[in-house]
Design an enzyme around this catalytic site. Structure first.
Site, PDB file in Angstrom:
ATOM      1  N   LYS A 128      44.541  -3.014 -28.821  1.00 32.02           N
ATOM      2  CA  LYS A 128      44.139  -1.826 -28.064  1.00 32.02           C
ATOM      3  C   LYS A 128      43.984  -0.588 -28.949  1.00 32.02           C
ATOM      4  O   LYS A 128      43.161   0.283 -28.661  1.00 32.02           O
ATOM      5  CB  LYS A 128      45.118  -1.566 -26.928  1.00 32.02           C
ATOM      6  CG  LYS A 128      45.033  -2.614 -25.818  1.00 32.02           C
ATOM      7  CD  LYS A 128      45.984  -2.303 -24.671  1.00 32.02           C
ATOM      8  CE  LYS A 128      46.248  -3.539 -23.858  1.00 32.02           C
ATOM      9  NZ  LYS A 128      45.521  -3.632 -22.610  1.00 32.02           N
ATOM     10  N   GLU A 173      49.830   6.086 -24.694  1.00 28.82           N
ATOM     11  CA  GLU A 173      48.707   6.804 -24.085  1.00 28.82           C
ATOM     12  C   GLU A 173      49.271   7.821 -23.122  1.00 28.82           C
ATOM     13  O   GLU A 173      50.307   7.588 -22.503  1.00 28.82           O
ATOM     14  CB  GLU A 173      47.830   5.829 -23.267  1.00 28.82           C
ATOM     15  CG  GLU A 173      46.860   5.033 -24.068  1.00 28.82           C
ATOM     16  CD  GLU A 173      46.070   4.041 -23.202  1.00 28.82           C
ATOM     17  OE1 GLU A 173      46.058   4.168 -21.969  1.00 28.82           O
ATOM     18  OE2 GLU A 173      45.489   3.128 -23.797  1.00 28.82           O
ATOM     19  N   ARG A 221      36.286 -11.769 -22.101  1.00 29.93           N
ATOM     20  CA  ARG A 221      36.332 -13.094 -21.446  1.00 29.93           C
ATOM     21  C   ARG A 221      35.811 -12.934 -20.039  1.00 29.93           C
ATOM     22  O   ARG A 221      35.549 -11.828 -19.592  1.00 29.93           O
ATOM     23  CB  ARG A 221      37.792 -13.543 -21.375  1.00 29.93           C
ATOM     24  CG  ARG A 221      38.645 -12.491 -20.647  1.00 29.93           C
ATOM     25  CD  ARG A 221      40.080 -12.909 -20.481  1.00 29.93           C
ATOM     26  NE  ARG A 221      40.939 -11.778 -20.166  1.00 29.93           N
ATOM     27  CZ  ARG A 221      41.181 -11.322 -18.956  1.00 29.93           C
ATOM     28  NH1 ARG A 221      40.601 -11.872 -17.917  1.00 29.93           N
ATOM     29  NH2 ARG A 221      41.985 -10.300 -18.765  1.00 29.93           N
TER      30      ARG A 221
HETATM   31  P1  ADP Z   1      41.984  -9.941 -15.069  1.00 28.48           P
HETATM   32  O1  ADP Z   1      41.115 -11.112 -15.382  1.00 28.48           O
HETATM   33  O2  ADP Z   1      41.538  -9.225 -13.880  1.00 28.48           O
HETATM   34  O3  ADP Z   1      42.247  -9.022 -16.221  1.00 28.48           O
HETATM   35  P2  ADP Z   1      44.803 -10.548 -15.189  1.00 28.48           P
HETATM   36  O4  ADP Z   1      45.083  -9.268 -15.882  1.00 28.48           O
HETATM   37  O5  ADP Z   1      45.692 -10.940 -14.056  1.00 28.48           O
HETATM   38  O6  ADP Z   1      43.339 -10.567 -14.590  1.00 28.48           O
HETATM   39  O7  ADP Z   1      44.758 -11.700 -16.271  1.00 28.48           O
HETATM   40  C1  ADP Z   1      44.240 -12.992 -15.952  1.00 28.48           C
HETATM   41  C2  ADP Z   1      45.184 -14.093 -16.356  1.00 28.48           C
HETATM   42  O8  ADP Z   1      45.275 -14.166 -17.747  1.00 28.48           O
HETATM   43  C3  ADP Z   1      46.589 -13.921 -15.853  1.00 28.48           C
HETATM   44  O9  ADP Z   1      47.105 -15.190 -15.588  1.00 28.48           O
HETATM   45  C4  ADP Z   1      47.300 -13.277 -17.022  1.00 28.48           C
HETATM   46  O10 ADP Z   1      48.666 -13.566 -16.997  1.00 28.48           O
HETATM   47  C5  ADP Z   1      46.595 -13.920 -18.178  1.00 28.48           C
HETATM   48  N1  ADP Z   1      46.453 -13.058 -19.341  1.00 28.48           N
HETATM   49  C6  ADP Z   1      45.702 -11.953 -19.432  1.00 28.48           C
HETATM   50  N2  ADP Z   1      45.734 -11.467 -20.689  1.00 28.48           N
HETATM   51  C7  ADP Z   1      46.522 -12.283 -21.410  1.00 28.48           C
HETATM   52  C8  ADP Z   1      46.942 -12.317 -22.781  1.00 28.48           C
HETATM   53  N3  ADP Z   1      46.536 -11.426 -23.671  1.00 28.48           N
HETATM   54  N4  ADP Z   1      47.751 -13.311 -23.168  1.00 28.48           N
HETATM   55  C9  ADP Z   1      48.159 -14.235 -22.291  1.00 28.48           C
HETATM   56  N5  ADP Z   1      47.782 -14.273 -21.002  1.00 28.48           N
HETATM   57  C10 ADP Z   1      46.989 -13.303 -20.554  1.00 28.48           C
HETATM   58  P1  ADP Z   2      46.205  -5.122 -19.596  1.00 30.24           P
HETATM   59  O1  ADP Z   2      45.607  -5.545 -20.903  1.00 30.24           O
HETATM   60  O2  ADP Z   2      47.570  -5.615 -19.379  1.00 30.24           O
HETATM   61  O3  ADP Z   2      45.258  -5.354 -18.456  1.00 30.24           O
HETATM   62  P2  ADP Z   2      45.487  -2.316 -19.390  1.00 30.24           P
HETATM   63  O4  ADP Z   2      45.416  -1.418 -20.572  1.00 30.24           O
HETATM   64  O5  ADP Z   2      44.197  -2.782 -18.830  1.00 30.24           O
HETATM   65  O6  ADP Z   2      46.404  -3.548 -19.752  1.00 30.24           O
HETATM   66  O7  ADP Z   2      46.334  -1.633 -18.228  1.00 30.24           O
HETATM   67  C1  ADP Z   2      46.687  -2.350 -17.068  1.00 30.24           C
HETATM   68  C2  ADP Z   2      46.991  -1.392 -15.914  1.00 30.24           C
HETATM   69  O8  ADP Z   2      48.047  -0.483 -16.278  1.00 30.24           O
HETATM   70  C3  ADP Z   2      45.825  -0.495 -15.520  1.00 30.24           C
HETATM   71  O9  ADP Z   2      44.957  -1.108 -14.589  1.00 30.24           O
HETATM   72  C4  ADP Z   2      46.562   0.708 -14.933  1.00 30.24           C
HETATM   73  O10 ADP Z   2      46.961   0.459 -13.606  1.00 30.24           O
HETATM   74  C5  ADP Z   2      47.802   0.813 -15.792  1.00 30.24           C
HETATM   75  N1  ADP Z   2      47.596   1.738 -16.941  1.00 30.24           N
HETATM   76  C6  ADP Z   2      47.348   1.391 -18.220  1.00 30.24           C
HETATM   77  N2  ADP Z   2      47.215   2.485 -19.013  1.00 30.24           N
HETATM   78  C7  ADP Z   2      47.363   3.561 -18.212  1.00 30.24           C
HETATM   79  C8  ADP Z   2      47.340   4.989 -18.415  1.00 30.24           C
HETATM   80  N3  ADP Z   2      47.130   5.528 -19.627  1.00 30.24           N
HETATM   81  N4  ADP Z   2      47.534   5.791 -17.336  1.00 30.24           N
HETATM   82  C9  ADP Z   2      47.755   5.265 -16.119  1.00 30.24           C
HETATM   83  N5  ADP Z   2      47.804   3.948 -15.854  1.00 30.24           N
HETATM   84  C10 ADP Z   2      47.613   3.084 -16.880  1.00 30.24           C
HETATM   85 MG    MG Z   3      43.367  -4.521 -18.285  1.00 26.49          MG
END
Ligand code: ADP
Ligand code: ADP
Ligand code: MG
Length: 481
Positions: free
Chosen positions: A115, A203, A295
């Site tokens: 990130k 962040e 993905r």
């Molecule tokens: P989205 O596809 O909307 O981002 P999720 O955040 O729930 O949905 O992630 C999809 C699936 O992949 C979930 O089962 C989550 O636990 C898994 N997952 C997402 N990112 C990772 C990661 N970096 N490493 C391992 N599992 C992941």
């Molecule tokens: P992941 O890889 O686990 O999906 P993200 O960076 O996409 O991580 O963040 C997942 C969720 O966490 C976002 O959809 C939001 O709800 C919350 N989030 C992440 N960063 C922030 C932020 N800077 N401020 C507020 N909410 C956040």
């Molecule tokens: Mg995300």
């Protein structure tokens, strides 16, 4: 020419990908670990290869997967989501073994999976984002001190985030300086457990944001189009439960600008194949880049429903060397789609997973505008060792109201018994006025604890149905899920 395509995944997404492979006339090859014996993805595939006892380790074992891929003359691999989908080691191994990886190359995945690196690339392209840091120091005291300096400069709350994060893990909001140390320890421990990396960065928090993301698709010539927006604000523990396409924000100009920004972001990262650019939007309608998922996304179904474009089919065709058949102006958004992730979880107990239980009765809804992407069937025992997603219910409608009405009808007709699911919670949700208004942010679930306030008894009819099913050892046709 007919290709052999290995699906390096399980559950609903493996079934989804296998369907697309078969529709294209290719051969779909499944892989599985012992806990997935009898799973639907094995049955629907043309061939299935046992990897090992698992759990999880074999699905994550690149060497083992390459070994079977060579042995069975695999031409291409689709990683799905989760597992190896964002591990740059898989596309790298594919290149070394002359196998096509269905997704971006390892460099793109490795840049965007980090990130901090992704933010650097986006900063270079002048993509708007919240203030943030580099990776914090390895030493805990030094890291905490850096976080406190950041908090003083930008104000609280701040967000500690796992640099390698995904699936909502390793994210901790900190509201006061005195909580920094404790939250840092939790975030780091979670990051190490989930991603084998303790890197944490900060962040600034966007307070009560909407999560809006843009589906993008790019081919090898650099042609990049977007397929509009999705709202994924309905989350628990930073993980999505419900997704909507397109975003309900009533400012089309703003949504168009976000989509154009997403295309710029993808181009800045040299993106190829399907991906998702995630943004947060604050109360004043400022939008900020959050991350790019390299993905297919769980919620790609809602975009498919409103655009008519099969994203997985497109992914496969692009990876096999085709260029995009449609231009930006060919992409039209029609109506609305809502996806609900029906999980084996107990919403009345903090969404605790309900793994290990058997589905006694399974009756799914159907009809106009209804789509199911699942893998469970009557008589199926949910393995405890994988995630809790059972089936994605996606409905499509002409208007927002029609879509909500259709969703309510489907939820009321859905019967899954033998385990707790998120269905009764979603029934509460579709009847809740703020949800119906379409105006909610990521704090919605937390702010509506009353949604979990329902009587969850199995109805007499369902009990009798379960009994009859048991007596007759009735199995649903597993293909009609
Ligand atoms: P989205 O596809 O909307 O981002 P999720 O955040 O729930 O949905 O992630 C999809 C699936 O992949 C979930 O089962 C989550 O636990 C898994 N997952 C997402 N990112 C990772 C990661 N970096 N490493 C391992 N599992 C992941
Ligand atoms: P992941 O890889 O686990 O999906 P993200 O960076 O996409 O991580 O963040 C997942 C969720 O966490 C976002 O959809 C939001 O709800 C919350 N989030 C992440 N960063 C922030 C932020 N800077 N401020 C507020 N909410 C956040
Ligand atoms: Mg995300």
């Amino acid at each position: 020419m007919k290709k052999k395509i290995l699906v390096a995944n399980r559950g609903e997404i493996a079934c989804r990908i296998i369907r697309a492979i078969q529709e294209l006339g290719h051969t779909a090859v499944a892989i599985y670990e012992t806990p997935d014996n009898g799973a639907l993805h094995i049955r629907v595939a043309d061939e299935a290869i046992w990897l090992g006892d698992g759990p999880r380790v074999d699905y994550l074992d690149i060497e083992r997967i390459m070994q079977v891929a060579k042995r069975y003359d695999i031409d291409a691999i689709h990683p799905g989501y989760g597992f190896l989908a964002e591990n740059p080691g898989l596309p790298k191994a594919c290149v070394e073994n002359d196998i096509i990886f269905i997704g971006p190359n390892s460099e793109v995945i490795s840049n965007l999976g980090n990130k901090v690196m992704a933010r650097k690339i986006m900063a270079g392209a002048k993509i708007p984002m919240v203030p943030g840091t580099d990776n914090l120091a390895d030493d805990e005291d030094a890291a905490v001190a850096e976080a406190i300096v950041f908090g003083e400069k930008y104000g609280y709350p701040i967000m500690l985030k796992a640099t390698a994060g995904g699936g909502g893990r390793g994210i901790r909001q900190v509201d006061r300086p005195e909580d920094v140390q404790e939250q840092f320890q939790i975030a780091r421990a979670e990051a190490i457990a989930a991603f084998a990396s303790g890197d944490i960065y900060i962040e600034k928090v966007v307070v009560q944001p909407k999560h809006v993301e843009v589906q993008i698709i790019a081919d090898s010539t650099g042609e990049t189009v977007h397929l509009g927006t999705r709202d994924c604000s309905i989350q628990r523990r930073n993980q999505k439960l419900v997704e909507i396409a397109p975003s309900l924000i009533p400012d089309q100009g703003l949504l168009d600008e976000i989509c154009e920004t997403a295309v710029r972001a993808a181009k800045a990262a040299n993106y190829e194949n399907a991906g998702t650019v995630e943004f947060l939007i604050d109360k004043d309608m400022n939008y900020y880049f959050m991350e790019i998922n390299t993905r297919v996304q769980v919620e790609h179904t809602v975009t498919e429903m409103v655009t008519g474009i099969d994203i997985v089919r497109t992914q496969i065709k692009l990876a096999l060397g085709k260029t995009l058949l449609f231009k930006q102006e060919d992409v039209q958004i029609r109506g609305y789609a809502i996806e609900m992730r029906i999980n084996a979880e107990d919403p009345q107990n903090d969404f605790m997973p309900e793994g290990g239980k058997t589905v006694n009765v399974y009756r799914s809804p159907g009809g106009y505008g209804v789509r199911l992407d699942g893998f469970v069937y009557q008589g199926y025992t949910i393995p405890e060792v994988y995630d809790s997603l059972l089936v994605k219910l996606t409905v499509h409608g002409y208007s927002w109201n029609e879509t909500v009405d259709r969703l309510r009808r489907c939820l009321n007709n859905y019967v899954i018994s033998g385990l707790k699911t998120t269905i009764p919670y979603y029934i509460q949700l579709v009847n809740e006025p703020q949800f119906q208004s379409g105006d909610f942010d990521t704090s919605y679930i937390e702010q509506h604890p009353e949604l979990a306030d329902y009587r969850d008894d199995v109805s007499e009819v369902n009990k009798i149905a379960a009994l009859i099913a048991e007596i007759h050892h009735e199995k649903m046709n597993p293909y009609a899920i």
